[in-house]
Structures are given as structure tokens and as C-alpha cells.
Scaffold this active site. Structure first.
Site, PDB file in Angstrom:
ATOM      1  CG  HIS A   1      10.384  13.403  -8.577  1.00 35.26           C
ATOM      2  ND1 HIS A   1       9.323  14.257  -8.793  1.00 35.26           N
ATOM      3  CD2 HIS A   1      10.292  13.031  -7.281  1.00 35.26           C
ATOM      4  CE1 HIS A   1       8.631  14.388  -7.675  1.00 35.26           C
ATOM      5  NE2 HIS A   1       9.196  13.643  -6.740  1.00 35.26           N
ATOM      6  CG  HIS A  19      11.579  11.655  -2.547  1.00 35.88           C
ATOM      7  ND1 HIS A  19      11.685  12.912  -2.015  1.00 35.88           N
ATOM      8  CD2 HIS A  19      10.653  11.743  -3.544  1.00 35.88           C
ATOM      9  CE1 HIS A  19      10.852  13.732  -2.647  1.00 35.88           C
ATOM     10  NE2 HIS A  19      10.207  13.052  -3.584  1.00 35.88           N
ATOM     11  CG  HIS A  42       8.014  17.693  -4.566  1.00 34.17           C
ATOM     12  ND1 HIS A  42       9.371  17.649  -4.622  1.00 34.17           N
ATOM     13  CD2 HIS A  42       7.590  16.397  -4.488  1.00 34.17           C
ATOM     14  CE1 HIS A  42       9.761  16.370  -4.577  1.00 34.17           C
ATOM     15  NE2 HIS A  42       8.700  15.585  -4.497  1.00 34.17           N
ATOM     16  CD  GLU A  69       2.870  14.765  -4.832  1.00 35.42           C
ATOM     17  OE1 GLU A  69       3.461  15.554  -4.074  1.00 35.42           O
ATOM     18  OE2 GLU A  69       3.006  13.520  -4.759  1.00 35.42           O
ATOM     19  CG  ASP A  95       7.567  10.598  -5.887  1.00 33.80           C
ATOM     20  OD1 ASP A  95       8.457  11.254  -5.325  1.00 33.80           O
ATOM     21  OD2 ASP A  95       6.347  10.856  -5.764  1.00 33.80           O
ATOM     22  CG  ASP A  96       8.716   8.405  -2.425  1.00 38.57           C
ATOM     23  OD1 ASP A  96       9.730   8.707  -1.791  1.00 38.57           O
ATOM     24  OD2 ASP A  96       7.877   9.242  -2.825  1.00 38.57           O
TER      25      ASP A  96
HETATM   26  N1  ADE Z   1       8.446  13.052  -0.184  1.00 41.89           N
HETATM   27  C1  ADE Z   1       8.631  11.854  -0.743  1.00 41.89           C
HETATM   28  N2  ADE Z   1       7.819  11.695  -1.789  1.00 41.89           N
HETATM   29  C2  ADE Z   1       7.097  12.829  -1.910  1.00 41.89           C
HETATM   30  C3  ADE Z   1       6.087  13.287  -2.785  1.00 41.89           C
HETATM   31  N3  ADE Z   1       5.628  12.533  -3.791  1.00 41.89           N
HETATM   32  N4  ADE Z   1       5.559  14.500  -2.576  1.00 41.89           N
HETATM   33  C4  ADE Z   1       5.993  15.256  -1.570  1.00 41.89           C
HETATM   34  N5  ADE Z   1       6.922  14.885  -0.709  1.00 41.89           N
HETATM   35  C5  ADE Z   1       7.486  13.678  -0.876  1.00 41.89           C
HETATM   36 ZN    ZN Z   2       8.583  13.467  -4.801  1.00 40.25          ZN
END
Ligand code: ADE
Ligand code: ZN
Length: 330
Positions: free
Chosen positions: A16, A18, A200, A203, A281-282
Site C-alpha cells: 500500500h 501511492h 481502499h 479508512e 501509504d504516502d
Molecule cells: N490517495 C493517496 N493516499 C490515500 C489514502 N490514504 N486514502 C485514499 N486515497 C489516497
Molecule cells: Zn492509500
């Protein structure tokens, strides 16, 4: 500490991530200058200071704005290569990265440019480092299903040229108000084409979205899924099926899904028998790559070595690779 060394040494799979969320402020500035893109920040420090989020949408607004500096194939290559260097340093052996073509095609960047840059960085890393990586094309759920469908159609001609790396489709962006069933048709087509499917769910959205991702979209993994805990029957189903959850603890903290990492339900879900994985994630926006996520979670939740090993192994169990390749890792 010794536990931290143990974590650093574990071979990991990241499921996971991005790729646009691995854009560090330094690269954002360099690309903005090179490509003549105006940023609403005067310095790298100002960018970092802006990374204070109250929920998912407050992050997405900055994340999409930052992605505007990515323009050429080389930009996507450099972005991906920089992530891979960080992943290698964390003993990540395998990544299934997400990318958001609609963010780029909406700005006039060809989808071919996005595919080419990311894929060549993955292929070079395989040759140079034995690093294994693949790509999951995510549809932006705040846009229409027709937009997702035309994105899939524009990617179809690339299928053969990228058969070694493009393995699936996913669903990301603003969750609440954009339920999985909005994308039932495009997911059916993607799955019929032999692509893996993930989404996703849970969340910020309710447990019903996890149900629907499973029943309607027939996903093979749930990204996040932390709100499953509110539905005991769903928890039992996830445990019995070993349906993987790609959990992102520092993301959940930064986006205020949890108030304190010590409140995170990752350990409870793991102990209930769910196939829980840890992911970043990011990472450039949420303050940590894989080892940062593992270490912060282990410290906050008092995870044992056996549990940490289980989480790392779950990442390979949940990966879209052959059994033979899994056995080469564990
Ligand atoms: N795009 C990038 N990170 C995300 C996340 N945590 N949830 C939904 N969309 C995303
Ligand atoms: Zn994500």
C-alpha cells in the site's frame, strides 16, 4: 534498540504505497523549477510545515496539487527510483505500488508517459538490485465511473507492453460518499481481463464499504480496513478467509483516523487472526517509510518479535506473486 534492529532486518513487502505520495518536498521543488510549475510555497521547510492534516480530504488537496510538478517520463522514473532507494534501505524486497493516472491525464500528461517512467524504474531495480515491483492502477473514486472506464480503456493498449509489471486495479481518493458499488462495472471488466482487484475501504468509510468491496467488487485485498472492527461478523469473515488488510499506521495517525498510535487497532486485529500488513501509504506526507511505520507501531502497541515476524510474513502471503517467489523470501 535491539527490537528496532530486528525490525530493520526483516525482509518486507510493501502493498500500500501511492507513488505520488512518495514525492519528497526537495524533489517537488526541483521538478517545479525544471518544469516551470508555480508552487504555493517559498521553501522546502514551508512545504513540510503545511503537512498538518485534519482528515483524508485535507491531505488529498495538497497531494493532488503537489503531483502537478510531475510532467515527463523522466520525472516519473526519478520519483519511482527515489522511492525504491528508500525501500531498499528499509529491507523492502517487493512493492506493489499504486499510481493515479487520472491525476496526470487531467493535466494533459499522456497515460503512456506515466506507465513508461514508473515501469522502467521498476525494471531497472529488478536488474540492478533484484528488487521486485509491480503496478496497480487506481481509479479516483471522487470522479465518475465513466471517467474510470475511459482510463481503463486508455490503458488497455498498454497491457502487453507492461504485462511484466501492471498487475491490477485499485480504488482510492475521497472515500465517504463514494461507495464501492459506484465502480461495480469497471471492476467487473478489469477482473475479467485477468487483472487483480483491490480497493481502499474502511479508512474513513463505514464497515458496509468493506462488505461491498468484497461482495460487489470482489476485491482480493482491502486497503486500510481499520473500521472493520466495528462489525464483529465482518471481523470473523475477514479472519476466516485470511483476507489481507493493508494497514498504514502513520497515515491513520496523520489523517486523524486515530488520535494516538496507542489507540490503533492493528494489534487487536492481528490477535483476532486477521492477515494484517504494515505499509506506508504516502510516506513523504505522513512522516515515515516502512521501517518508521513498523517501529512506531511496535513501540506504541508493544508488539512482540513473533508478531512483527508474522506481520512481515503476512505482506508476502498477501502479495500477488507465485508461491515459488514467496518461498524464496521466507
Ligand atoms: N490517495 C493517496 N493516499 C490515500 C489514502 N490514504 N486514502 C485514499 N486515497 C489516497
Ligand atoms: Zn492509500
Amino acid at each position: 534498540t535491539e527490537l528496532h534492529q530486528f525490525i530493520r532486518g526483516l525482509p518486507k513487502a510493501e502493498l500500500h504505497l501511492h507513488i505520488e505520495g512518495s514525492l519528497e518536498p526537495e524533489m517537488m521543488f526541483a521538478l517545479a523549477q525544471k518544469n516551470g510549475v508555480k508552487l504555493p510555497y517559498a521553501s522546502v521547510a514551508e512545504v513540510r510545515a503545511a503537512y498538518q492534516f485534519s482528515d483524508l480530504q485535507s491531505f488529498l488537496d495538497l497531494y493532488y496539487a503537489g503531483a502537478a510538478v510531475l510532467q515527463t517520463e523522466q520525472d516519473f522514473y526519478d520519483l519511482t527510483a527515489a522511492y525504491i532507494q528508500r525501500a531498499l534501505a528499509d529491507n523492502v524486497r517487493h512493492v506493489e505500488l499504486f499510481f493515479d493516472p487520472q491525476t496526470h491525464t487531467a493535466r494533459g500528461i499522456a497515460i503512456e508517459t506515466v506507465f513508461a517512467g514508473i515501469a522502467s524504474a521498476l525494471r531497472d531495480a529488478k536488474t540492478q538490485h533484484g528488487f521486485s515491483g509491480s503496478m496497480i492502477l487506481c481509479f479516483l473514486r471522487h470522479l465518475s465511473e465513466e471517467d474510470a472506464m475511459s482510463t481503463l480503456e486508455s490503458a488497455l493498449p498498454l497491457r502487453d507492453a507492461y504485462a511484466d509489471v501492471w498487475i491490477g486495479v485499485g480504488l482510492d481518493s475521497s472515500e465517504v460518499g463514494n461507495p464501492p458499488e459506484k465502480f461495480a462495472h469497471v471492476f467487473t471488466i478489469a477482473q475479467a481481463m485477468g487483472l487483480h482487484v483491490v480497493a481502499h475501504a474502511g479508512e474513513e468509510g463505514p464497515p458496509a464499504y468493506i462488505h461491498d468491496a468484497l461482495d460487489v467488487l470482489q476485491v482480493e485485498r482491502i486497503d486500510h480496513g481499520v473500521r472493520a472492527e466495528e462489525d464483529p461478523a465482518l471481523m470473523q469473515q475477514l479472519a476466516a478467509s485470511r483476507m489481507p488488510l493493508t494497514v498504514c499506521p502513520l497515515s491513520n495517525l496523520k489523517l486523524c483516523v486515530v488520535k494516538d498510535l496507542r489507540d490503533h487497532n492493528l494489534a487487536r486485529m492481528l490477535r483476532a487472526g486477521l492477515c494484517v500488513t504494515i505499509n506506508s501509504d504516502d510516506p513523504s506526507y505522513f512522516g515515515g517509510y516502512m521501517n518508521d511505520n513498523f517501529i512506531a507501531t511496535a513501540d506504541a502497541l508493544d508488539l512482540s518479535r513473533a508478531e512483527l515476524l508474522q506481520i512481515a510474513r503476512n505482506g508476502f502471503e498477501a502479495a500477488f506473486v507465485s508461491e515459488q517467489q514467496k518461498q524464496s523470501w521466507y
